[in-house]
Design a protein around this motif. Structure first.
Motif, mmCIF file in Angstrom:
data_model
loop_
_atom_site.group_PDB
_atom_site.id
_atom_site.type_symbol
_atom_site.label_atom_id
_atom_site.label_comp_id
_atom_site.label_asym_id
_atom_site.label_seq_id
_atom_site.Cartn_x
_atom_site.Cartn_y
_atom_site.Cartn_z
ATOM 1 N N ALA A 1 2.326 6.953 12.217
ATOM 2 C CA ALA A 1 2.567 7.920 10.999
ATOM 3 C C ALA A 1 1.834 7.732 9.833
ATOM 4 O O ALA A 1 1.705 8.307 8.961
ATOM 5 N N CYS A 2 1.858 6.229 9.424
ATOM 6 C CA CYS A 2 1.622 5.711 8.087
ATOM 7 C C CYS A 2 0.114 6.197 7.656
ATOM 8 O O CYS A 2 -0.723 5.964 7.953
ATOM 9 N N PRO A 3 0.260 6.767 6.371
ATOM 10 C CA PRO A 3 -1.024 7.449 5.791
ATOM 11 C C PRO A 3 -1.957 6.409 5.368
ATOM 12 O O PRO A 3 -3.038 6.493 4.941
ATOM 13 N N VAL A 4 -1.321 5.271 4.882
ATOM 14 C CA VAL A 4 -2.041 4.167 4.400
ATOM 15 C C VAL A 4 -2.220 3.086 5.457
ATOM 16 O O VAL A 4 -2.545 1.737 5.194
ATOM 17 N N HIS A 5 -2.041 3.409 6.830
ATOM 18 C CA HIS A 5 -2.098 2.607 7.790
ATOM 19 C C HIS A 5 -1.642 1.187 7.774
ATOM 20 O O HIS A 5 -2.473 0.210 8.122
ATOM 21 N N ASP B 1 0.604 -1.787 9.325
ATOM 22 C CA ASP B 1 0.911 -2.100 10.526
ATOM 23 C C ASP B 1 2.543 -2.751 10.519
ATOM 24 O O ASP B 1 2.679 -3.696 10.365
ATOM 25 N N ILE B 2 3.394 -1.638 10.462
ATOM 26 C CA ILE B 2 4.688 -2.204 10.102
ATOM 27 C C ILE B 2 5.344 -2.894 11.139
ATOM 28 O O ILE B 2 6.075 -3.954 10.991
ATOM 29 N N PRO B 3 5.050 -2.554 12.498
ATOM 30 C CA PRO B 3 5.727 -3.473 13.674
ATOM 31 C C PRO B 3 5.391 -4.762 13.681
ATOM 32 O O PRO B 3 5.947 -5.683 13.704
ATOM 33 N N ARG C 1 0.712 -1.169 -0.047
ATOM 34 C CA ARG C 1 0.020 -0.040 0.204
ATOM 35 C C ARG C 1 0.890 1.319 -0.042
ATOM 36 O O ARG C 1 0.452 2.424 -0.218
ATOM 37 N N CYS C 2 2.281 1.060 0.304
ATOM 38 C CA CYS C 2 3.120 2.206 0.635
ATOM 39 C C CYS C 2 3.131 3.147 -0.367
ATOM 40 O O CYS C 2 3.114 3.004 -1.736
ATOM 41 N N ILE C 3 2.760 4.395 -0.094
ATOM 42 C CA ILE C 3 3.072 5.589 -1.023
ATOM 43 C C ILE C 3 4.117 6.335 -0.861
ATOM 44 O O ILE C 3 4.311 7.531 -1.376
ATOM 45 N N ARG C 4 5.285 5.845 -0.157
ATOM 46 C CA ARG C 4 6.470 6.224 -0.185
ATOM 47 C C ARG C 4 6.463 7.818 0.273
ATOM 48 O O ARG C 4 7.237 8.671 -0.353
ATOM 49 N N CYS C 5 5.927 8.240 1.410
ATOM 50 C CA CYS C 5 5.835 9.460 1.826
ATOM 51 C C CYS C 5 7.039 9.876 2.846
ATOM 52 O O CYS C 5 7.213 10.897 3.117
ATOM 53 N N GLY C 6 7.498 8.599 3.405
ATOM 54 C CA GLY C 6 8.788 8.793 4.070
ATOM 55 C C GLY C 6 8.190 9.317 5.642
ATOM 56 O O GLY C 6 9.144 9.213 6.311
ATOM 57 N N ALA C 7 7.171 9.270 6.095
ATOM 58 C CA ALA C 7 6.548 9.594 7.157
ATOM 59 C C ALA C 7 7.226 8.706 8.443
ATOM 60 O O ALA C 7 7.515 8.848 9.610
ATOM 61 N N CYS C 8 7.363 7.485 8.036
ATOM 62 C CA CYS C 8 7.682 6.216 8.774
ATOM 63 C C CYS C 8 9.342 6.468 9.424
ATOM 64 O O CYS C 8 9.891 6.072 10.239
ATOM 65 N N LEU C 9 9.980 6.952 8.154
ATOM 66 C CA LEU C 9 11.534 7.351 8.560
ATOM 67 C C LEU C 9 11.625 8.352 9.697
ATOM 68 O O LEU C 9 12.436 8.118 10.581
ATOM 69 N N PRO D 1 11.789 2.167 8.472
ATOM 70 C CA PRO D 1 10.707 1.159 8.717
ATOM 71 C C PRO D 1 10.274 0.176 7.527
ATOM 72 O O PRO D 1 10.332 -0.997 7.577
ATOM 73 N N ILE D 2 9.946 1.098 6.784
ATOM 74 C CA ILE D 2 9.426 0.629 5.381
ATOM 75 C C ILE D 2 10.445 -0.330 4.886
ATOM 76 O O ILE D 2 10.490 -1.204 4.241
ATOM 77 N N GLY D 3 11.779 0.216 4.670
ATOM 78 C CA GLY D 3 12.968 -0.671 4.058
ATOM 79 C C GLY D 3 13.321 -1.964 4.901
ATOM 80 O O GLY D 3 13.685 -2.763 4.283
HETATM 81 S S1 SF4 Z 1 4.513 5.807 6.431
HETATM 82 FE FE1 SF4 Z 1 3.579 4.198 5.303
HETATM 83 S S2 SF4 Z 1 3.454 5.081 3.234
HETATM 84 FE FE2 SF4 Z 1 4.918 6.293 4.037
HETATM 85 S S3 SF4 Z 1 6.795 5.388 3.513
HETATM 86 FE FE3 SF4 Z 1 6.129 4.549 5.292
HETATM 87 S S4 SF4 Z 1 5.223 2.738 4.818
HETATM 88 FE FE4 SF4 Z 1 5.243 3.949 3.241
#
Ligand code: SF4
Lengths: 241, 490
Positions: free
Chosen positions: B385-389, B391-393, B324-332, B354-356
Motif C-alpha cells: 500500500a505504501c506510496p513511497v515503497h 518495506d515495512i515488514p 520517506r513516510c508521507i503520513r498517508c495512512g494507507a498502511c493502517l 504499521p508505520i507506528g
Molecule cells: S503507507 Fe507508507 S507513506 Fe503512508 S503512512 Fe504508511 S509508511 Fe507512511
C-alpha cells in the motif's frame, strides 16, 4: 529570489543551526561542505503524467471539476453578466467580494454586480478582517486551471485576498480557456510563469468544495471553506479563429 | 534521546513507559462494535485506494511508488545539504527558521514566539508533529488558548479524547458521542445529524478564526530550493489558519523536505489517492514566506520550526527508509492487525499502525515499546500500500532481530528461540519435538473447551498474555502428506 517585506529582526531560538546540521551530517557520515555528486532524480514523466497536452483540455477540465463536486458553466465574454446573475440569484446572495487580478475582467464584473444591485464588499478596507465571514459570495479569477484533476489555481496578491475564496459559503471562479493546462507537472515546471504577480506569498490549488468525512465517514461539504464552488469557463480562444 | 517532561499518565498517546500493549489490546478486542466500525472504515478506504491508484496509474502503479520512494530516499541520503538549502531559501523568502533538537525544545520555541508577540488565541490545523510533541497542552499551560480546527480533531479536543488514526483521527467515535460532546460543551441542541453537527462546528469556529492572533500548522512538504511550505487539507481550515491570524508558526519534521518544486506533483498525485482515494486534496496550499507588503491578507510573520526529535537516530540506521513516510495512512487501512486493535489506541503512541509499529520504538527506544515490533502478521499488505515503497515488514523483522541481539528480549525468550533454532536444524529431533508439543498443547486446549490456548504455563504465560495459540490438529501436516503420497518424503 524573493525579498522579505517584513524584516523583523531575525532571532533564532532553539538549537544553533550549525549544531543542528552537524547532527544530521553525523547521522549520515557526511562531511561539512560536501556537495551532491549523484544526479538528483528527475521526474519521470512517462510514469507520472496523467493528462497529455494534446487532449481536449477544456472538456477534460470541465469533466473532472464536475466529478470533484464543482458546478460548471460556460460563457462567452458577453454572457458573463447573465451567468453571474443566475448563480447569485439562485443562492440568494445579496453581497459579494470580488478578488480579481485580471484588470479588464475585474472592471467587467464590477459593472455586472452594480447592474445586478449586489452589494460589493471591499477586501481592502479595514473591516474586511471580520466581515469576510459574513459575505455571501466571493468572485475570483484564477492563475491557471488543470485538466488532469479539474483543479483551479489562485495566488494571493495586491488584488486577491486569501479570505475571498475561503470564507464565503459560495465561490465563483472565472477560468479562461487559455489558462487551462494539462497536468500538474506542466504547472509545477514553471509555476512562476503563471503567477499574476511576482513575489507573492501564497498559492492554492482548489479541487472541489470544502469537504470532511470525519463523522462516521459520511461526506459533508462546506465545513470551513465554501460548500459551493461554481466555475464559469470563459472561451477566450475560439474568437481568434 | 530526550526525556519528555510533561507526560500525562492518562494520555493514551503519551503513556507511561515502558509501554505494554496487553491491556489496550484486550480492551479493543472486547469492543466488538468498535472493531466492526474500524474494520469497515479501513477496508473501504483500502479498497478505494487500490481502485483510484489502479485507475490513474494502471500497470505503472508499482513503478510510480518506487519512483516517489527514490526521490525521497535521495533527499534523505543528502538531508544535511537539503535542510541547509531549505533554511536559506525560506529565510530569503522572509520566514524565520528555528531548529529544534527535541520535543521539549520545539514546544519552548513556539511558546517563546507566541509570548513575544502577545498571542492569546491560537487556531491550529491538523498536524501529526504537534501531536508528537504534545504541543497543545503546553500552549494552554502557558495561557494561550488553542483551538483544533480540523473537525475530527476539534471533536476529539472537545471530548478530551485522543486521535486514533493519522488521517481519520476519530475513526473510533460515532455520531452519538459527537452529539453528546456538542450538547455538553457547546450548549447546542442535541442532534445526531452529521450535516447539522458540521454546521454547528463551522459557525463556532468562524468566530474564532476572526479573533485568533496565532495560526499553527504542520506541513506536508517543504521545498528545498524555493523555501516553500506545502499544506494539503480538505476542509479549508488550513487555508484559514494562514489567512486571518497575524502570526503563523509551522511545525515540521526535517524528513518532509523534497529537493525541488517540480518534484511536488509526484507526491501530490500519490498522497490523496493513497489517503482518501481523492485525485488530489481539496486545498493544496503553497506558502512562500509571510504576507508581502502589498498583499491583502495573510500573516505578517512566519516562523518555521524544524524538528529532529529522534529523526537523526533513524537516519543513522538501516531504517532510514522509514523517513520517506508521507503520513498517508494507507498502511493502517491495509493492516489486518490495525483493523482489529487500531480503534483502542493500542499502539500507545501518536503514530499507529504499521508505520507506528516501526518508528515509535525507533524514536522512543525499543525497550520502551517491546511489543510493537510484534503487532503485525508480516503479511506484507502495508508494503504493497505504501506510496513511497517502504518495506515495512522488513523493518519489523529487523527490529525483532535487534531485540534479540541487544537483549531487549528477556533471557527466557532468547533461550527459547535458541532452543528452537537447534531443533529446527535437526529433522529427527524436530519430528519428535513436534509430536510431544502437539500432545501437550492439545491437552491444554481441552482443559478450556475453546480449542485455543490462552494461558500458557510457566514462561509461556508471558507469551500467551498477548496472544492465543490454536490447538494443533490430531494429525500433523507431515502425517497427512505421508499418507497421501505413500510415504514419499521430499
Ligand atoms: S503507507 Fe507508507 S507513506 Fe503512508 S503512512 Fe504508511 S509508511 Fe507512511
Amino acid at each position: 529570489m524573493t525579498t522579505p517585506t517584513h524584516t523583523s529582526q531575525a532571532r533564532h531560538l532553539g538549537t544553533d543551526r550549525e549544531v543542528f546540521l552537524a547532527k544530521i551530517r553525523g547521522a549520515l557520515g557526511a562531511k561539512k561542505g560536501r556537495t551532491i555528486t549523484e544526479p538528483v532524480p528527475d521526474v519521470d514523466e512517462s510514469l507520472v503524467r496523467l493528462c497529455q497536452t494534446d487532449e481536449d483540455l477544456p472538456a477534460r477540465f470541465a469533466d473532472r471539476a464536475q466529478a470533484l463536486g464543482m458546478q460548471i458553466h460556460h460563457a462567452k465574454v458577453n454572457e458573463l453578466g447573465a451567468q453571474i446573475g443566475n448563480i447569485l440569484e439562485k443562492h440568494n446572495c445579496k453581497e459579494a467580494v470580488t478578488s480579481i487580478a485580471h484588470q479588464l475582467l475585474n472592471k467587467q464584473v464590477t459593472e455586472i454586480l452594480r447592474d445586478l444591485g449586489t452589494a460589493m464588499i471591499d477586501h481592502k478596507s479595514t473591516s474586511w478582517h471580520d466581515q469576510q465571514f459574513d459575505v455571501d459570495a466571493g468572485i475570483t479569477d484564477v492563475d491557471a486551471a488543470l485538466a488532469e484533476t479539474g483543479s483551479i489555481i489562485i495566488s494571493s496578491g495586491a488584488h486577491r485576498s486569501r479570505g475571498s475564496y475561503l470564507a464565503p459559503p459560495l465561490h465563483i471562479a472565472l477560468v479562461r480557456t487559455s489558462q487551462i493546462l494539462a497536468d500538474l507537472i506542466d504547472y509545477f515546471d514553471c509555476k512562476n510563469d503563471w503567477l499574476d504577480e511576482p513575489n507573492q506569498s501564497a498559492t492554492v490549488l482548489i479541487s472541489g468544495p470544502s469537504k470532511t468525512a470525519d463523522i462516521e465517514g459520511i461526506l459533508i461539504t462546506g465545513v470551513h471553506g465554501p460548500g459551493m464552488v461554481h466555475i464559469i469557463i470563459i472561451d477566450d480562444q475560439s474568437q481568434s479563429e | 534521546m530526550t526525556v519528555d517532561t510533561i507526560h500525562d499518565k492518562h494520555d493514551p498517546l503519551h503513556p507511561q513507559l515502558p509501554y505494554r500493549i496487553a491491556d489496550s489490546v484486550n480492551r479493543a478486542m472486547g469492543d466488538v462494535q468498535l472493531q466492526q466500525f474500524v474494520n469497515a472504515a479501513t477496508t473501504a478506504r483500502d479498497r478505494g485506494r487500490v481502485e483510484t491508484c489502479r485507475d490513474a496509474f494502471a500497470e505503472r502503479y508499482d513503478a510510480v511508488r518506487r519512483h516517489a520512494g527514490d526521490i525521497k530516499q535521495h533527499t534523505l541520503d543528502h538531508l544535511d545539504i537539503y535542510v541547509e538549502q531549505f533554511i536559506d531559501s525560506a529565510t530569503t523568502a522572509g520566514a524565520q527558521v528555528h531548529c529544534a533538537a527535541s520535543a521539549e525544545e520545539a514546544r519552548h520555541i513556539g511558546i517563546e514566539i507566541a509570548k513575544a508577540n502577545e498571542c492569546k488565541l491560537c487556531v491550529k490545523s491538523k498536524s501529526m508533529v504537534t501531536e508528537e510533541i504534545d504541543l497543545v497542552s503546553a500552549l494552554e499551560d502557558s495561557g494561550i488558548k488553542t483551538l483544533e480546527t480540523d473537525l475530527g480533531e476539534f471533536i476529539i479536543q472537545l471530548d478530551n479524547d485522543a486521535p486514533s488514526h493519522i488521517v481519520m483521527p476519530m475513526i473510533h467515535k460515532d455520531r452519538r458521542s459527537v452529539a453528546r460532546a456538542f450538547e455538553r460543551e457547546l450548549k447546542t441542541k442535541y442532534t445526531e445529524d452529521p450535516q447539522q453537527l458540521t454546521q454547528i462546528a463551522r459557525e463556532y469556529m468562524r468566530h474564532k478564526f476572526a479573533q485568533a492572533d496565532l495560526g499553527i500548522s504542520g506541513a506536508n512538504f517543504l521545498i528545498a530550493d524555493t523555501g516553500d511550505v506545502v499544506l494539503c487539507t480538505n476542509e479549508g481550515n488550513g487555508g484559514l489558519t494562514v489567512s486571518t491570524p497575524r502570526l503563523h508558526i509551522v511545525y515540521v519534521g526535517i524528513e518532509k523536505i523534497i529537493p525541488r518544486l517540480d518534484h511536488l506533483p509526484v507526491f501530490l498525485k500519490l498522497l490523496a489517492r493513497s489517503a482518501t482515494s481523492q485525485p488530489i486534496t481539496v486545498y493544496t496550499t503553497i506558502l512562500t514566506g509571510p504576507k508581502r507588503e502589498l498583499e491583502i491578507d495573510g500573516p505578517k510573520h512566519m516562523h518555521i520550526i524544524l524538528l529532529d526529535n529522534g529523526r537523526t537516530d533513524i537516519l543513522r540506521t538501516d531504517a532510514r527508509e522509514m523517513l520517506r513516510c508521507i503520513r498517508c495512512g494507507a498502511c493502517l487501512n491495509a493492516c489486518p492487525v490495525y483493523r482489529k486493535v487500531g480503534g483502542g489506541h493500542a499502539y500507545g503512541a501518536v503514530y499507529s499502525g504499521p508505520i507506528g509499529a516501526v518508528i515509535t520504538p525507533l524514536m522512543k527506544g525499543l525497550h520502551n515499546y517491546p511489543d510493537l515490533p510484534h503487532v503485525s502478521s508480516l503479511c506484507g499488505a502495508c508494503f504493497e500500500a505504501c506510496p513511497v515503497h517502504i518495506d515495512i515488514p522488513r523493518q519489523l523483522i529487523n527490529l525483532r532481530r535487534d531485540m534479540v541481539t541487544n537483549r531487549t528480549m528477556p533471557l527466557s525468550g532468547r533461550l527459547a528461540y535458541k532452543l528452537w533454532a537447534i531443533v529446527l536444524k535437526r529433522p529427527l529431533l524436530y519430528r519428535l519435538a513436534s509430536r510431544i508439543m502437539a500432545l501437550i498443547l492439545r491437552r491444554m486446549a481441552q482443559s478450556n473447551d475453546s480449542g485455543w490456548i490462552n494461558k500458557g504455563p510457566g514462561p509461556l504465560g508471558a507469551w500467551t498474555a498477548e496472544r492465543d495459540f490454536p490447538a494443533p490438529p490430531s494429525n500433523s501436516f507431515r502425517d497427512w502428506w505421508n499418507r497421501h503420497t505413500g510415504g514419499q518424503e521430499r
